[in-house]
Design a protein around this motif. Structure first.
Motif, PDB file in Angstrom:
ATOM      1  N   PRO A  68     -87.104 -38.588  16.605  1.00 23.05           N
ATOM      2  CA  PRO A  68     -88.320 -37.749  16.792  1.00 23.05           C
ATOM      3  C   PRO A  68     -87.744 -36.070  16.593  1.00 23.05           C
ATOM      4  O   PRO A  68     -88.760 -35.329  15.932  1.00 23.05           O
ATOM      5  CB  PRO A  68     -89.052 -37.986  18.009  1.00 23.05           C
ATOM      6  CG  PRO A  68     -87.703 -38.531  18.705  1.00 23.05           C
ATOM      7  CD  PRO A  68     -86.833 -39.456  17.798  1.00 23.05           C
ATOM      8  N   LEU A  69     -86.434 -35.708  16.830  1.00 21.76           N
ATOM      9  CA  LEU A  69     -86.215 -34.490  16.861  1.00 21.76           C
ATOM     10  C   LEU A  69     -85.909 -34.351  15.224  1.00 21.76           C
ATOM     11  O   LEU A  69     -86.335 -33.020  14.892  1.00 21.76           O
ATOM     12  CB  LEU A  69     -84.692 -34.394  17.312  1.00 21.76           C
ATOM     13  CG  LEU A  69     -84.764 -34.513  18.706  1.00 21.76           C
ATOM     14  CD1 LEU A  69     -83.402 -34.550  19.454  1.00 21.76           C
ATOM     15  CD2 LEU A  69     -85.560 -33.419  19.578  1.00 21.76           C
ATOM     16  N   GLY A  88     -96.161 -25.157  17.665  1.00 26.87           N
ATOM     17  CA  GLY A  88     -97.264 -26.081  18.306  1.00 26.87           C
ATOM     18  C   GLY A  88     -96.926 -27.459  18.051  1.00 26.87           C
ATOM     19  O   GLY A  88     -97.582 -28.501  18.149  1.00 26.87           O
ATOM     20  N   ALA A  89     -95.396 -27.661  17.367  1.00 28.35           N
ATOM     21  CA  ALA A  89     -94.927 -29.202  17.416  1.00 28.35           C
ATOM     22  C   ALA A  89     -95.149 -29.796  18.564  1.00 28.35           C
ATOM     23  O   ALA A  89     -95.279 -31.169  18.590  1.00 28.35           O
ATOM     24  CB  ALA A  89     -93.516 -29.255  16.742  1.00 28.35           C
ATOM     25  N   GLU A  90     -95.070 -29.231  19.734  1.00 26.61           N
ATOM     26  CA  GLU A  90     -95.050 -30.118  20.863  1.00 26.61           C
ATOM     27  C   GLU A  90     -96.573 -30.682  21.069  1.00 26.61           C
ATOM     28  O   GLU A  90     -96.664 -32.044  21.487  1.00 26.61           O
ATOM     29  CB  GLU A  90     -94.659 -29.093  22.155  1.00 26.61           C
ATOM     30  CG  GLU A  90     -94.445 -30.108  23.464  1.00 26.61           C
ATOM     31  CD  GLU A  90     -93.230 -30.713  23.503  1.00 26.61           C
ATOM     32  OE1 GLU A  90     -93.439 -32.046  24.180  1.00 26.61           O
ATOM     33  OE2 GLU A  90     -92.176 -30.309  22.785  1.00 26.61           O
ATOM     34  N   GLY A  91     -97.516 -29.827  21.151  1.00 27.48           N
ATOM     35  CA  GLY A  91     -98.580 -30.363  20.962  1.00 27.48           C
ATOM     36  C   GLY A  91     -99.264 -31.584  19.936  1.00 27.48           C
ATOM     37  O   GLY A  91     -99.958 -32.387  20.169  1.00 27.48           O
ATOM     38  N   MET A  94     -97.661 -34.714  20.797  1.00 29.69           N
ATOM     39  CA  MET A  94     -98.536 -35.333  21.917  1.00 29.69           C
ATOM     40  C   MET A  94     -99.765 -36.007  21.383  1.00 29.69           C
ATOM     41  O   MET A  94    -100.287 -37.158  21.555  1.00 29.69           O
ATOM     42  CB  MET A  94     -98.940 -34.374  23.224  1.00 29.69           C
ATOM     43  CG  MET A  94     -97.467 -34.130  23.681  1.00 29.69           C
ATOM     44  SD  MET A  94     -97.676 -32.916  25.399  1.00 29.69           S
ATOM     45  CE  MET A  94     -97.850 -34.449  26.495  1.00 29.69           C
ATOM     46  N   VAL A  95    -100.698 -35.365  20.529  1.00 28.27           N
ATOM     47  CA  VAL A  95    -101.659 -35.731  20.123  1.00 28.27           C
ATOM     48  C   VAL A  95    -101.619 -36.908  19.160  1.00 28.27           C
ATOM     49  O   VAL A  95    -102.368 -38.064  18.868  1.00 28.27           O
ATOM     50  CB  VAL A  95    -102.827 -34.600  19.374  1.00 28.27           C
ATOM     51  CG1 VAL A  95    -103.375 -33.682  20.550  1.00 28.27           C
ATOM     52  CG2 VAL A  95    -102.146 -34.228  18.215  1.00 28.27           C
ATOM     53  N   GLU A 278     -92.306 -32.991  27.072  1.00 23.01           N
ATOM     54  CA  GLU A 278     -90.763 -33.562  26.862  1.00 23.01           C
ATOM     55  C   GLU A 278     -89.980 -32.730  26.055  1.00 23.01           C
ATOM     56  O   GLU A 278     -88.694 -33.146  25.813  1.00 23.01           O
ATOM     57  CB  GLU A 278     -90.881 -34.952  26.415  1.00 23.01           C
ATOM     58  CG  GLU A 278     -91.856 -35.918  27.278  1.00 23.01           C
ATOM     59  CD  GLU A 278     -91.717 -37.290  26.649  1.00 23.01           C
ATOM     60  OE1 GLU A 278     -91.182 -38.338  27.411  1.00 23.01           O
ATOM     61  OE2 GLU A 278     -92.599 -37.551  25.511  1.00 23.01           O
ATOM     62  N   ASN A 279     -90.608 -31.702  25.311  1.00 23.10           N
ATOM     63  CA  ASN A 279     -89.527 -30.804  24.670  1.00 23.10           C
ATOM     64  C   ASN A 279     -89.136 -31.371  23.097  1.00 23.10           C
ATOM     65  O   ASN A 279     -88.445 -30.724  22.663  1.00 23.10           O
ATOM     66  CB  ASN A 279     -88.436 -30.244  25.313  1.00 23.10           C
ATOM     67  CG  ASN A 279     -88.991 -29.343  26.542  1.00 23.10           C
ATOM     68  OD1 ASN A 279     -89.788 -28.796  26.604  1.00 23.10           O
ATOM     69  ND2 ASN A 279     -88.172 -29.251  27.711  1.00 23.10           N
TER      70      ASN A 279
END
Length: 369
Positions: A68-69, A88-91, A94-95, A278-279
């Motif tokens: 994922p990284l 905004g890669a974190e959001g 998650m979506v 989760e960063n």
């Protein structure tokens, strides 16, 4: 020294300096430096200096943490190539995770179509989350960083609400997804001594190739890079800069959404209701910068940060605080951010090396005469 060689050297020096300072802090804190070496060795191979037994399970888990990284690193880098900063890669992650689980649970499909639809749902959700800041930036000049930060929180709370609303969900997780929608692999797990390695590795490999091919081998990629270098010049040359900005953010969002999808469908096989980030998306920023926005560099940087994540519990098991592992990561990012100074230092060292070698060459030529 060309730009690619310079960027590679800066990244390698940054990693080396980060590990060196982390080692110094470890020693000053009263811990043996062998703790760090053992954690690196065990995270990669399963071996330690005390127990030289190769364990492929550790290698498999190390790759699982890295996948994922690599995708979020590609996400940040793709947007950056077009002059956008995708924080905004974190959001989007998650979506993407949420959408893939929703399709896996609610949309019954036969065979391989189920997993394909679930993965594509994650990519499309991430693309939609990237479309919003891209559209606002291109048409209204609204700063994408501000919009992305707000969408990160919106994405987390919306995903939690949707996941808790699914049939059979508890307060913290959904039901297990059907096996037809899972990326888990008994074959890969068996090869790596029952690790959680899954078919998402093929998706990541395809995305790395697509990133390189689109940006370096297509006219579309050239127009994206031209927009990033100078939007006004690209617009004057007839390129559709507004479209490029939106598409760039959508592709970046799709990559981060895929990262969320492979975690939900390949590692956990369920949707998780999270109380915080989760960063993976934020770590993707560090991966992109350490990898110098180069496809192979991002893969190597993703593996490095995946190793650091694996090392954390291994070092904690020996009594080392997890903060030391985080300090090492922070130092690496710090030195990459100081790349101008490191590049200047490398240039001076190289010039001094050539200066010392020059008199010897002159003496040799005189002797020859």
């Amino acid at each position: 020294m060309n730009n690619k060689t310079s960027a590679l050297k800066v990244s390698l020096v940054s990693v080396g300096l980060g590990l060196l300072l982390g080692l110094i802090i470890l020693v000053v804190s009263g811990y043996s430096p062998m703790v760090l070496f053992n954690a690196i060795l065990r995270g990669l191979t399963g071996m330690t200096t005390q127990r030289p037994v190769f364990n492929l399970r550790n290698t498999g888990e190390f790759i699982v943490f890295s996948l994922p990284l690599i995708l979020t690193g590609l996400s940040v880098a793709f947007a950056y190539k077009t002059g956008m900063f995708n924080i905004g890669a974190e959001g989007q992650f998650m979506v993407g995770a949420c959408a893939s689980v929703v399709v896996a649970i609610l949309v019954p499909l036969p065979g391989i179509l189920h997993v394909i639809a679930s993965v594509l749902a994650g990519a499309l959700a991430g693309a939609l989350w990237g479309f919003i800041p891209g559209l606002l930036k291109s048409n209204f000049k609204i700063n994408e960083v501000v919009v992305c930060i707000m969408l990160n929180y919106f994405g987390m709370y919306l995903s939690n609400f949707i996941l808790k609303s699914l049939p059979g969900s508890s307060i913290s997780k959904t039901v297990v997804i059907p096996s037809s929608a899972s990326l888990s692999s008994e074959f890969l797990s068996g090869l790596t001594n029952h690790s959680r390695l899954h078919w998402g590795i093929l998706i990541v490999a395809f995305c790395v190739f697509a990133y390189w091919f689109i940006l370096n081998k297509t006219s579309f990629g050239f127009s994206l890079r031209a927009t990033g270098h100078n939007e006004y010049a690209a617009d004057y040359a007839g390129m559709k800069t507004k479209r490029n900005v939106v598409l760039s953010m959508m592709i970046a969002g799709a990559l981060a959404g895929l990262a969320g999808a492979i975690m939900s469908l390949g590692v956990f096989n369920m949707g998780r209701v999270l109380s915080g980030f989760e960063n993976y998306g934020f770590d993707g920023i560090a991966v992109a910068f350490v990898g110098a926005f180069n496809a192979i560099g991002i893969v190597l940087a993703g593996l490095l940060f995946g190793l650091l994540k694996v090392m954390a519990p291994l070092m904690q098991a020996t009594g080392v605080p997890k903060e030391i592992n985080e300090i090492i990561s922070a130092f690496i990012v710090l030195f990459v951010a100081m790349q101008y100074g490191i590049r200047l230092l490398l240039t001076k060292l190289e010039a001094r090396k050539h200066k010392k070698a020059k008199p010897k060459t002159l003496e040799t030529s005189k002797e020859g005469k």
